[in-house]
Design a protein around this motif. Structure first.
Motif, PDB file in Angstrom:
ATOM      1  N   GLU A  50       0.854  -1.177   0.000  1.00 31.57           N
ATOM      2  CA  GLU A  50       0.000   0.000   0.000  1.00 31.57           C
ATOM      3  C   GLU A  50       0.897   1.237   0.000  1.00 31.57           C
ATOM      4  O   GLU A  50       1.804   1.348   0.818  1.00 31.57           O
ATOM      5  N   SER A  51       0.649   2.158  -0.941  1.00 29.63           N
ATOM      6  CA  SER A  51       1.419   3.407  -1.011  1.00 29.63           C
ATOM      7  C   SER A  51       0.466   4.593  -0.844  1.00 29.63           C
ATOM      8  O   SER A  51      -0.739   4.411  -0.715  1.00 29.63           O
ATOM      9  N   LYS A  52       1.017   5.791  -0.919  1.00 30.05           N
ATOM     10  CA  LYS A  52       0.196   7.004  -0.825  1.00 30.05           C
ATOM     11  C   LYS A  52      -0.795   7.105  -1.974  1.00 30.05           C
ATOM     12  O   LYS A  52      -1.836   7.734  -1.840  1.00 30.05           O
ATOM     13  N   VAL A  53      -0.459   6.485  -3.112  1.00 29.70           N
ATOM     14  CA  VAL A  53      -1.318   6.579  -4.294  1.00 29.70           C
ATOM     15  C   VAL A  53      -2.141   5.316  -4.529  1.00 29.70           C
ATOM     16  O   VAL A  53      -2.730   5.152  -5.582  1.00 29.70           O
ATOM     17  N   GLY A  54      -2.176   4.434  -3.564  1.00 28.46           N
ATOM     18  CA  GLY A  54      -2.954   3.204  -3.693  1.00 28.46           C
ATOM     19  C   GLY A  54      -2.079   1.966  -3.653  1.00 28.46           C
ATOM     20  O   GLY A  54      -0.908   2.022  -3.293  1.00 28.46           O
ATOM     21  N   ARG A  69       0.990   0.556 -10.752  1.00 23.99           N
ATOM     22  CA  ARG A  69      -0.074   1.213  -9.984  1.00 23.99           C
ATOM     23  C   ARG A  69      -1.416   0.758 -10.537  1.00 23.99           C
ATOM     24  O   ARG A  69      -2.338   0.486  -9.796  1.00 23.99           O
ATOM     25  N   GLU A  70      -1.510   0.693 -11.856  1.00 21.56           N
ATOM     26  CA  GLU A  70      -2.686   0.118 -12.533  1.00 21.56           C
ATOM     27  C   GLU A  70      -2.149  -0.808 -13.609  1.00 21.56           C
ATOM     28  O   GLU A  70      -1.544  -0.355 -14.571  1.00 21.56           O
ATOM     29  N   TYR A  71      -2.348  -2.089 -13.404  1.00 15.21           N
ATOM     30  CA  TYR A  71      -1.810  -3.082 -14.335  1.00 15.21           C
ATOM     31  C   TYR A  71      -2.575  -3.026 -15.646  1.00 15.21           C
ATOM     32  O   TYR A  71      -3.803  -2.957 -15.616  1.00 15.21           O
ATOM     33  N   PRO A  72      -1.978  -3.045 -16.795  1.00 16.57           N
ATOM     34  CA  PRO A  72      -0.563  -3.000 -17.149  1.00 16.57           C
ATOM     35  C   PRO A  72      -0.100  -1.612 -17.593  1.00 16.57           C
ATOM     36  O   PRO A  72       1.032  -1.456 -18.034  1.00 16.57           O
ATOM     37  N   ASN A  73      -0.974  -0.587 -17.493  1.00 14.03           N
ATOM     38  CA  ASN A  73      -0.693   0.708 -18.121  1.00 14.03           C
ATOM     39  C   ASN A  73       0.227   1.650 -17.334  1.00 14.03           C
ATOM     40  O   ASN A  73       1.013   2.362 -17.928  1.00 14.03           O
ATOM     41  N   HIS A  74       0.113   1.704 -16.018  1.00 14.64           N
ATOM     42  CA  HIS A  74       0.874   2.665 -15.221  1.00 14.64           C
ATOM     43  C   HIS A  74       1.927   1.920 -14.419  1.00 14.64           C
ATOM     44  O   HIS A  74       1.596   1.152 -13.517  1.00 14.64           O
ATOM     45  N   TYR A  75       3.193   2.195 -14.728  1.00 10.83           N
ATOM     46  CA  TYR A  75       4.255   1.384 -14.130  1.00 10.83           C
ATOM     47  C   TYR A  75       5.571   2.147 -14.033  1.00 10.83           C
ATOM     48  O   TYR A  75       5.759   3.199 -14.655  1.00 10.83           O
ATOM     49  N   MET A 133      22.581   8.682  -1.998  1.00 12.04           N
ATOM     50  CA  MET A 133      23.205   9.576  -1.010  1.00 12.04           C
ATOM     51  C   MET A 133      23.005   9.089   0.422  1.00 12.04           C
ATOM     52  O   MET A 133      23.469   9.715   1.355  1.00 12.04           O
ATOM     53  N   GLY A 134      22.272   7.993   0.604  1.00  9.97           N
ATOM     54  CA  GLY A 134      22.057   7.454   1.946  1.00  9.97           C
ATOM     55  C   GLY A 134      20.840   8.003   2.657  1.00  9.97           C
ATOM     56  O   GLY A 134      20.647   7.756   3.838  1.00  9.97           O
ATOM     57  N   GLU A 135      19.998   8.739   1.943  1.00 12.75           N
ATOM     58  CA  GLU A 135      18.777   9.280   2.542  1.00 12.75           C
ATOM     59  C   GLU A 135      17.675   8.226   2.472  1.00 12.75           C
ATOM     60  O   GLU A 135      17.474   7.605   1.433  1.00 12.75           O
ATOM     61  N   THR A 136      16.954   8.039   3.567  1.00 11.98           N
ATOM     62  CA  THR A 136      15.865   7.071   3.590  1.00 11.98           C
ATOM     63  C   THR A 136      14.679   7.630   2.822  1.00 11.98           C
ATOM     64  O   THR A 136      14.225   8.735   3.088  1.00 11.98           O
ATOM     65  N   ASP A 137      14.207   6.861   1.838  1.00 15.17           N
ATOM     66  CA  ASP A 137      13.065   7.289   1.030  1.00 15.17           C
ATOM     67  C   ASP A 137      11.748   6.819   1.636  1.00 15.17           C
ATOM     68  O   ASP A 137      10.811   7.575   1.757  1.00 15.17           O
ATOM     69  N   SER A 138      11.705   5.531   1.983  1.00 17.69           N
ATOM     70  CA  SER A 138      10.448   5.006   2.510  1.00 17.69           C
ATOM     71  C   SER A 138      10.652   3.726   3.299  1.00 17.69           C
ATOM     72  O   SER A 138      11.675   3.059   3.177  1.00 17.69           O
ATOM     73  N   TYR A 139       9.651   3.420   4.102  1.00 18.67           N
ATOM     74  CA  TYR A 139       9.557   2.184   4.865  1.00 18.67           C
ATOM     75  C   TYR A 139       8.216   1.563   4.527  1.00 18.67           C
ATOM     76  O   TYR A 139       7.284   2.267   4.170  1.00 18.67           O
ATOM     77  N   GLY A 140       8.101   0.265   4.691  1.00 24.04           N
ATOM     78  CA  GLY A 140       6.793  -0.344   4.487  1.00 24.04           C
ATOM     79  C   GLY A 140       6.831  -1.848   4.595  1.00 24.04           C
ATOM     80  O   GLY A 140       7.864  -2.448   4.879  1.00 24.04           O
ATOM     81  N   LYS A 141       5.665  -2.431   4.378  1.00 20.98           N
ATOM     82  CA  LYS A 141       5.535  -3.883   4.397  1.00 20.98           C
ATOM     83  C   LYS A 141       5.029  -4.335   3.039  1.00 20.98           C
ATOM     84  O   LYS A 141       4.047  -3.797   2.517  1.00 20.98           O
ATOM     85  N   VAL A 142       5.717  -5.308   2.480  1.00 21.56           N
ATOM     86  CA  VAL A 142       5.340  -5.908   1.208  1.00 21.56           C
ATOM     87  C   VAL A 142       4.818  -7.304   1.501  1.00 21.56           C
ATOM     88  O   VAL A 142       5.366  -8.009   2.342  1.00 21.56           O
ATOM     89  N   GLN A 143       3.740  -7.683   0.815  1.00 17.32           N
ATOM     90  CA  GLN A 143       3.179  -9.023   1.003  1.00 17.32           C
ATOM     91  C   GLN A 143       3.175  -9.770  -0.321  1.00 17.32           C
ATOM     92  O   GLN A 143       3.181  -9.152  -1.397  1.00 17.32           O
ATOM     93  N   LEU A 144       3.151 -11.079  -0.224  1.00 19.61           N
ATOM     94  CA  LEU A 144       3.008 -11.901  -1.431  1.00 19.61           C
ATOM     95  C   LEU A 144       1.670 -11.575  -2.068  1.00 19.61           C
ATOM     96  O   LEU A 144       0.663 -11.427  -1.390  1.00 19.61           O
TER      97      LEU A 144
END
Length: 149
Positions: A50-54, A69-75, A133-144
């Motif tokens: 889950e991201s900020k955009v869905g 983001r929308e299979y297969p058009n937005h990637y 540059m070593g800056e953290t972009d994001s954290y999250g959980k990915v699922q199968l």
């Protein structure tokens, strides 16, 4: 007689100490080995988060990843190079998503980020991404991902 007694105790103590150290090291080595192997399960496959955009569906192959983001058009298509079992270097190759501005697309193309798998679970993993540059972009959980594309 007294010297022989102390010598015997020292010998037994050294032998027991060495045995105890070996017995303690085996589980630690096994844990490290198994923990790294758990990351290998996520080098290839289909995942979702889950991201900020869905919801984003990730299709990861041996050397390439496509985030839809929308299979297969937005990637976003990226090359993937595994540096270690739990760390990958990703380079953005192509972006096709109307919610991204042309400036952000131009800035992101050929940029490198690092994916760090922090913890694994039977159904996914926690991650953090960092820029070159070593800056953290994001954290999250990915699922199968269990659906169909």
């Amino acid at each position: 007689m007294k010297d022989k007694f102390w010598y015997q105790i020292k010998s037994n103590f050294n032998l027991k100490s060495i045995l105890l150290i070996i017995l303690l090291l085996i589980p630690a080595y096994n844990f490290a080995l198994n923990n790294n192997n758990k990351c290998d399960r996520f080098h290839v496959g289909t995942f979702i988060y889950e991201s900020k955009v869905g919801k984003i569906i990730i299709v990861r192959r041996e050397k390439e990843e496509i985030d839809y983001r929308e299979y297969p058009n937005h990637y976003i298509r990226q090359s993937v190079k595994w540096i270690s079992s739990c760390t990958a270097e990703k380079k953005t190759l192509e972006m096709n998503d109307p919610i991204l501005s042309p400036d952000s697309i131009n800035k992101s193309l050929n940029s490198i980020t690092y994916l760090h798998i922090l913890e694994t679970f039977p159904d996914g993993y926690f991650y953090k991404t960092m820029s070159l540059m070593g800056e953290t972009d994001s954290y999250g959980k990915v699922q199968l991902y269990k659906g169909s594309l």
